[in-house]
Write a protein that holds these residues in place. Structure first.
Motif, PDB file in Angstrom:
ATOM      1  N   ALA B  40       0.839  -1.212   0.000  1.00  0.00           N
ATOM      2  CA  ALA B  40       0.000   0.000   0.000  1.00  0.00           C
ATOM      3  C   ALA B  40       0.867   1.252   0.000  1.00  0.00           C
ATOM      4  O   ALA B  40       1.990   1.256   0.496  1.00  0.00           O
ATOM      5  CB  ALA B  40      -0.909  -0.007   1.222  1.00  0.00           C
ATOM      6  N   ASP B  41       0.322   2.333  -0.577  1.00  0.00           N
ATOM      7  CA  ASP B  41       1.044   3.615  -0.571  1.00  0.00           C
ATOM      8  C   ASP B  41       0.883   4.324   0.765  1.00  0.00           C
ATOM      9  O   ASP B  41       1.746   5.084   1.180  1.00  0.00           O
ATOM     10  CB  ASP B  41       0.474   4.541  -1.650  1.00  0.00           C
ATOM     11  N   ARG B  42      -0.272   4.096   1.380  1.00  0.00           N
ATOM     12  CA  ARG B  42      -0.582   4.779   2.635  1.00  0.00           C
ATOM     13  C   ARG B  42      -1.251   3.796   3.579  1.00  0.00           C
ATOM     14  O   ARG B  42      -2.033   2.949   3.134  1.00  0.00           O
ATOM     15  CB  ARG B  42      -1.556   5.947   2.386  1.00  0.00           C
ATOM     16  N   ILE B  43      -0.970   3.994   4.878  1.00  0.00           N
ATOM     17  CA  ILE B  43      -1.503   3.067   5.874  1.00  0.00           C
ATOM     18  C   ILE B  43      -2.382   3.832   6.871  1.00  0.00           C
ATOM     19  O   ILE B  43      -1.963   4.880   7.386  1.00  0.00           O
ATOM     20  CB  ILE B  43      -0.361   2.401   6.685  1.00  0.00           C
ATOM     21  N   ALA B  70       5.800  -0.787   8.249  1.00  0.00           N
ATOM     22  CA  ALA B  70       5.031   0.184   7.456  1.00  0.00           C
ATOM     23  C   ALA B  70       5.174   1.584   8.034  1.00  0.00           C
ATOM     24  O   ALA B  70       5.152   2.576   7.294  1.00  0.00           O
ATOM     25  CB  ALA B  70       3.566  -0.229   7.412  1.00  0.00           C
ATOM     26  N   ALA B  71       5.347   1.653   9.352  1.00  0.00           N
ATOM     27  CA  ALA B  71       5.439   2.963  10.009  1.00  0.00           C
ATOM     28  C   ALA B  71       6.801   3.622   9.776  1.00  0.00           C
ATOM     29  O   ALA B  71       7.032   4.747  10.207  1.00  0.00           O
ATOM     30  CB  ALA B  71       5.168   2.812  11.503  1.00  0.00           C
ATOM     31  N   LYS B  72       7.688   2.906   9.095  1.00  0.00           N
ATOM     32  CA  LYS B  72       9.033   3.461   8.888  1.00  0.00           C
ATOM     33  C   LYS B  72       9.117   4.385   7.692  1.00  0.00           C
ATOM     34  O   LYS B  72       9.933   5.293   7.666  1.00  0.00           O
ATOM     35  CB  LYS B  72      10.044   2.320   8.690  1.00  0.00           C
ATOM     36  N   ASN B  73       8.315   4.120   6.656  1.00  0.00           N
ATOM     37  CA  ASN B  73       8.630   4.816   5.407  1.00  0.00           C
ATOM     38  C   ASN B  73       7.471   5.313   4.558  1.00  0.00           C
ATOM     39  O   ASN B  73       7.699   5.891   3.514  1.00  0.00           O
ATOM     40  CB  ASN B  73       9.518   3.913   4.548  1.00  0.00           C
ATOM     41  N   ALA B 172      -2.553  14.855  19.065  1.00  0.00           N
ATOM     42  CA  ALA B 172      -2.038  14.538  17.726  1.00  0.00           C
ATOM     43  C   ALA B 172      -0.518  14.490  17.796  1.00  0.00           C
ATOM     44  O   ALA B 172       0.109  15.348  18.415  1.00  0.00           O
ATOM     45  CB  ALA B 172      -2.490  15.569  16.703  1.00  0.00           C
ATOM     46  N   VAL B 173       0.032  13.457  17.181  1.00  0.00           N
ATOM     47  CA  VAL B 173       1.476  13.246  17.182  1.00  0.00           C
ATOM     48  C   VAL B 173       1.955  13.293  15.747  1.00  0.00           C
ATOM     49  O   VAL B 173       1.300  12.739  14.856  1.00  0.00           O
ATOM     50  CB  VAL B 173       1.806  11.862  17.793  1.00  0.00           C
ATOM     51  N   SER B 174       3.094  13.955  15.500  1.00  0.00           N
ATOM     52  CA  SER B 174       3.672  13.851  14.162  1.00  0.00           C
ATOM     53  C   SER B 174       5.151  13.563  14.277  1.00  0.00           C
ATOM     54  O   SER B 174       5.866  14.170  15.077  1.00  0.00           O
ATOM     55  CB  SER B 174       3.420  15.123  13.355  1.00  0.00           C
ATOM     56  N   LYS B 175       5.582  12.584  13.499  1.00  0.00           N
ATOM     57  CA  LYS B 175       7.004  12.219  13.475  1.00  0.00           C
ATOM     58  C   LYS B 175       7.289  11.686  12.078  1.00  0.00           C
ATOM     59  O   LYS B 175       6.753  10.651  11.690  1.00  0.00           O
ATOM     60  CB  LYS B 175       7.285  11.147  14.533  1.00  0.00           C
ATOM     61  N   ASP B 176       8.081  12.422  11.334  1.00  0.00           N
ATOM     62  CA  ASP B 176       8.429  12.017   9.965  1.00  0.00           C
ATOM     63  C   ASP B 176       7.176  11.646   9.161  1.00  0.00           C
ATOM     64  O   ASP B 176       6.332  12.486   8.940  1.00  0.00           O
ATOM     65  CB  ASP B 176       9.446  10.867   9.995  1.00  0.00           C
ATOM     66  N   ASN B 177       7.061  10.371   8.783  1.00  0.00           N
ATOM     67  CA  ASN B 177       5.940   9.923   7.949  1.00  0.00           C
ATOM     68  C   ASN B 177       4.707   9.549   8.761  1.00  0.00           C
ATOM     69  O   ASN B 177       3.717   9.077   8.197  1.00  0.00           O
ATOM     70  CB  ASN B 177       6.365   8.698   7.136  1.00  0.00           C
ATOM     71  N   ILE B 178       4.781   9.728  10.075  1.00  0.00           N
ATOM     72  CA  ILE B 178       3.667   9.313  10.939  1.00  0.00           C
ATOM     73  C   ILE B 178       2.861  10.518  11.400  1.00  0.00           C
ATOM     74  O   ILE B 178       3.428  11.528  11.823  1.00  0.00           O
ATOM     75  CB  ILE B 178       4.192   8.565  12.183  1.00  0.00           C
ATOM     76  N   THR B 200      -4.751  11.812   2.125  1.00  0.00           N
ATOM     77  CA  THR B 200      -4.654  11.183   0.801  1.00  0.00           C
ATOM     78  C   THR B 200      -3.682  11.946  -0.110  1.00  0.00           C
ATOM     79  O   THR B 200      -3.271  11.426  -1.139  1.00  0.00           O
ATOM     80  CB  THR B 200      -6.029  11.107   0.094  1.00  0.00           C
ATOM     81  N   ARG B 201      -3.350  13.166   0.264  1.00  0.00           N
ATOM     82  CA  ARG B 201      -2.486  14.001  -0.585  1.00  0.00           C
ATOM     83  C   ARG B 201      -1.123  14.271   0.028  1.00  0.00           C
ATOM     84  O   ARG B 201      -0.286  14.934  -0.577  1.00  0.00           O
ATOM     85  CB  ARG B 201      -3.162  15.358  -0.827  1.00  0.00           C
ATOM     86  N   TRP B 202      -0.928  13.816   1.253  1.00  0.00           N
ATOM     87  CA  TRP B 202       0.306  14.128   1.979  1.00  0.00           C
ATOM     88  C   TRP B 202       1.461  13.354   1.361  1.00  0.00           C
ATOM     89  O   TRP B 202       1.424  12.136   1.261  1.00  0.00           O
ATOM     90  CB  TRP B 202       0.118  13.741   3.450  1.00  0.00           C
ATOM     91  N   SER B 203       2.489  14.081   0.920  1.00  0.00           N
ATOM     92  CA  SER B 203       3.684  13.375   0.445  1.00  0.00           C
ATOM     93  C   SER B 203       4.819  13.670   1.409  1.00  0.00           C
ATOM     94  O   SER B 203       4.979  14.789   1.874  1.00  0.00           O
ATOM     95  CB  SER B 203       4.032  13.804  -0.975  1.00  0.00           C
TER      96      SER B 203
END
Lengths: 250, 204
Positions: B40-43, B70-73, B172-178, B200-203
């Motif tokens: 999957a592209d997104r989890i 999956a949470a790594k990248n 809310a937590v944000s860390k890199d891709n999470i 859905t649009r977050w790169s």
């Protein structure tokens, strides 16, 4: 700050929303999806569907309604009426209900509440309590206030919370349909004894009743049907009135 | 393709419906299949009920490592217990989480039945940092919460937003891709749908 919630209640039978006084002279009030969308657009914080279908043949229709509403309305949905066993709860949750309300079945089989909250989590188990004033206490009734159970409503509320209810929906059978306001003594007696949120129900006739339900009845949410269905007030007007009375609303 | 991870804990239909609403053309799978999650592209990692059950059910489906990987990248959205599970430890049942976010999960304490537990309803979300996921959403916007436990981060710089109930807590937590939230965007009306649309649009 956490907002107090306003919850319109939709009575559903045979796939349609109906309105009537005390379940008599039911008038078709329209398509459940359209009505749910209307209340959502007006700013309802949650929606409660009460399945009042008398025959078991048509019970499945509530599933179809919840599925259709859940595809279009993105606020919490509670469904009650005729919930008897674990499988009923599973079916409603799978259809898109966020919470399921248990009433009579909890009295016949209190362990249903324990099992349901263990299986699905307390957050989705609401116990509905219909209570009537008897001398100096309140007694739990079933079947729309016709059948007394001999159970004290406040102690019943505590037991239901101990068994895992995540929320209580308290309806005063003395006030239901009278438009004379919630039984705020009943609600505050229960609210001050339990940790979970309580929803006040039964008796709303005007917007002050909603305010008093919060301030005097110590409810966390107020539920009303007829004042919204008959178009007397919109949810927006109810919220404006609550805000003017310094109640935090969304 | 977005994979909504299904490990038997709770109803994922509303999360699915909400993504269908905001991105009708996007492929969305509710799945417990390792291969689909890997490709999957997104989890989306949801969770409902009690954290010990969630940890156990995830392990029973052999998905613990899959989720950690999956949470790594790739863009990864945790919702409710899906946020709590990312932490090291929970007071609920005294279980270990996935250890992806350094922090602990604690229970709200109620005083004299005044502030009810669960914390249930619409509460304000105060932004701690700017993030793509907040695009089009007002600061202090209300979202729908229902939970009895909250996350206490070791590293406050990972907090993307706070809410106040009894005391301020990280919602809310944000860390890199999470990006992970305590509230339920799928039940938070327009603001919630906007957050899911942003995902859905977050790169990264």
């Amino acid at each position: 700050m956490l907002a107090k919630r306003i919850i319109p209640c939709l009575d559903v039978t045979d796939g349609r929303v109906v309105k009537g006084v005390n379940f008599i002279d039911l008038i078709d009030a329209g398509d459940p999806v359209e009505i749910a969308k209307k209340y959502n657009d007006q700013g309802a914080d949650e929606l409660t569907f009460l399945d009042i279908t008398a025959s078991s043949d048509n019970r499945g229709l509530i599933i179809d309604i919840i599925e259709r509403v859940a595809e279009q309305v993105f606020i919490p949905l509670t469904v009650g009426g005729g919930v008897r066993e674990i499988n009923d709860i599973r079916t409603l949750l799978n259809a898109g209900a966020d919470k399921v309300s248990i009433n009579t079945a909890a009295i016949h089989n209190p362990s249903l509440v324990s099992q349901a909250s263990q299986k699905f989590g307390s957050q989705c188990i609401v116990v509905a309590i219909d209570a009537k004033k008897m001398n100096n206490h309140w007694e739990v009734f079933t079947h729309g206030g016709r059948n007394p159970t001999g159970i004290n409503a406040v102690s019943w509320a505590k037991e239901m919370v101990n068994r895992g209810a995540g929320e209580l929906l308290i309806t005063s059978m003395d006030r239901d349909g009278t438009k004379s306001g919630f039984d705020n003594d009943l609600n505050s007696s229960i609210s001050s004894e339990v940790d979970v949120p309580i929803i006040a129900s039964g008796g709303v006739g005007n917007l002050d009743d909603l305010v008093n339900g919060i301030l005097k009845g110590k409810a966390d949410a107020v539920l009303a049907a007829s004042i919204f269905h008959f178009g007397e007030f919109t949810i927006e007007e109810a919220k404006k009135h609550m805000r003017e009375n310094f109640i935090e609303v969304r | 393709m977005i994979a909504i991870v299904d490990y038997g804990m709770g109803n994922l239909r509303s999360v699915y419906n909400a993504f269908r609403k905001v991105s009708p053309n996007l492929k969305v799978c509710v799945t417990s299949d390792q291969k689909i999650i890997q490709s999957a592209d997104r989890i989306v990692f949801p969770g409902q009920g009690a954290m010990p059950d969630c940890v156990r059910e995830l392990a029973n489906r052999n998905l613990t490592e899959t989720i950690i990987n999956a949470a790594k990248n790739k863009p990864f959205l945790g919702i409710c217990i899906g946020l709590q599970m990312l932490n090291d430890f929970s007071e609920e049942g005294g279980v270990s989480g996935l250890g992806i976010i350094p922090g602990q999960v604690r229970k709200f304490k109620t005083k004299n039945h005044f502030n009810k537990v669960p914390h249930m309803g619409w509460n304000e979300v105060y932004r701690k940092k700017n993030h793509f996921m907040w695009n089009g959403i007002n600061n202090n916007e209300r979202f729908y919460f229902v939970h009895s436990y909250f996350v206490q981060l070791k590293d406050q710089s990972l907090s993307a937003a706070e809410t106040i109930y009894e005391h301020p807590f990280c919602c809310a937590v944000s860390k890199d891709n999470i990006f992970a939230v305590q509230f339920h965007p799928e039940k938070s009306s327009l603001a919630g749908l906007q957050l899911l649309k942003n995902f859905t649009r977050w790169s990264i």
